[in-house]
Structures are given as C-alpha cells and as structure tokens.
Design an enzyme around this catalytic site. Structure first.
Site: not given
Ligand code: PCO
Length: 206
Positions: A90, A175
């Site tokens: 690191h 999600c």
């Molecule tokens: C994965 C992506 C880039 C697809 O467009 C977008 O959904 C995003 O940045 N999500 C990050 C947020 C996250 O960690 N959600 C976790 C649970 S909803």
C-alpha cells in the site's frame, strides 16, 4: 513464493519522462460492473498508465480477464510482505500513483474512509494517500442508502480532506428503485479525470 511487485515503483522518474499513473480503486457496489468499460476508456487517454486496487466484495461484479491492467487485491499485500526488508504494497502504490480514482465508492467504503478505517489494501492506500495528489471518488449506492443523513456527512468529510466528488446521478437502479445513487456515467468520470490531470499540469499528453 516471493511475489514480485507488479508495478515498478520508479516513483522517482520525473513525470515528463514517464506516463501519468492512475490508480483505480473499485468497491462492492453493483456499479463495479462498469470497471472494464472505465479502464478501457482511461487507457484510450494517451500517456496514461492504469492499475486497479480491488476490494474483495467488488470482485463479485466483474471478471479479472475483462480488466487488462495490473489488478491488486488484499492477498497481494500479504504475499509481498513476509519479513522486515520486504516492500509494503500500500505504500508502494501511494508512491507509484499520480492520481487515485475510486469508482464506484460504495456506502461501506465511504464510511471507512470518512472515519479513517483501513482494514484492506484499498483503504490502506487511501489512508496513506499524499493529499497533494488528486483523489477522485464516485459514490454509488441504493437511493435509500444515499438519502440516509450519514451519507451527506461522510461525503462532506471526504471533500474536507480535499478529495474530489464525481456526483452520483438519478436512475432506475438495478434493484428497481428510481432515484439518486447511480454512479456517474463513465464518460463523465473520464472527462473529470482529464480535467484534473490538466489542472495538475506536469503531464504532457504524448
Ligand atoms: C449499476 C448501474 C450502473 C446500472 O446503470 C446503476 O444501477 C448504478 O450505478 N447503481 C449503483 C447503485 C447501487 O449500488 N445500487 C444498489 C442497489 S439498487
């Protein structure tokens, strides 16, 4: 077996004689699935050299064979240091890098960095980071996590350290929730890296 450090730590070489080194930190947000695209776009910038430090949880979201640069994880630290005279990974990495980009920065690692916890290779590099060098972070988490009051406090703490936020955006998240928390688009992140590099001078795009 003794693991040879993958990145030559010729930190002493002046910038004009070597490429500009970007160390990408990746953590366990689902946005880590964008790592291959992000690395590919960074490698398109002339004169840039890229390496990645991953957390264990981040490994769930991408395949190493889709990341064509040196990829460091926690075990590399353990394998590299066996006795007193061995290098400390690191510390080697903080010397090697000219700029750090943490993308995505998940809620867990945001909390660790804001409070100085350093329990893995990535948080140790950040904990030891030379704040005269730019550190950019791209928060990414579910909207409910983003809206928790602790988030604003901790993002504020990182900005107080002098780190540069690449703000999250509103999207329909994986999600199903609609709202803030999505990582900034890769193009936005790469543009910000270019902007910060040009501000920090000392790097002629060959
Ligand atoms: C994965 C992506 C880039 C697809 O467009 C977008 O959904 C995003 O940045 N999500 C990050 C947020 C996250 O960690 N959600 C976790 C649970 S909803």
């Amino acid at each position: 077996p003794h693991v040879k450090p993958k990145a030559t730590c010729s930190a002493a070489a002046p910038l004009e004689e070597r490429r500009f080194r970007v160390l990408v930190g990746v953590t366990g947000s689902v946005a880590a699935l964008k790592l291959p695209l992000l690395v590919s776009r960074l490698l398109d910038i002339p004169g840039l050299e890229v390496a990645v430090v991953t957390t264990e949880r981040a490994k769930h979201f991408y395949s190493p064979q889709d990341v064509p640069v040196t990829l460091y994880s926690d075990t590399d630290e353990w394998e590299l240091w066996k006795c007193r005279s061995d290098p400390v990974l690191h510390i080697d990495l903080r010397r090697w890098a000219d700029l750090m980009l943490v993308a995505p920065l998940d809620a867990n690692t945001l909390g660790k960095v804001a409070s100085g916890i350093c329990d893995n290779l990535l948080t140790c590099v950040i904990r030891a980071w030379d704040r005269s060098k730019p550190l950019l972070f791209c928060p990414a988490m579910n909207t409910a996590m983003w809206e928790h009051p602790i988030t604003e406090q901790q993002v504020g703490q990182l900005k107080a350290f002098g780190y540069v936020e690449v703000p999250c955006v509103a999207k329909k998240l994986v999600c199903g929730d609609q709202g803030l928390g999505a990582m900034a688009e890769v193009g936005t992140i790469v543009d910000k890296v270019k902007e910060v590099i040009s501000q920090h001078g000392g790097f002629q795009q060959s």
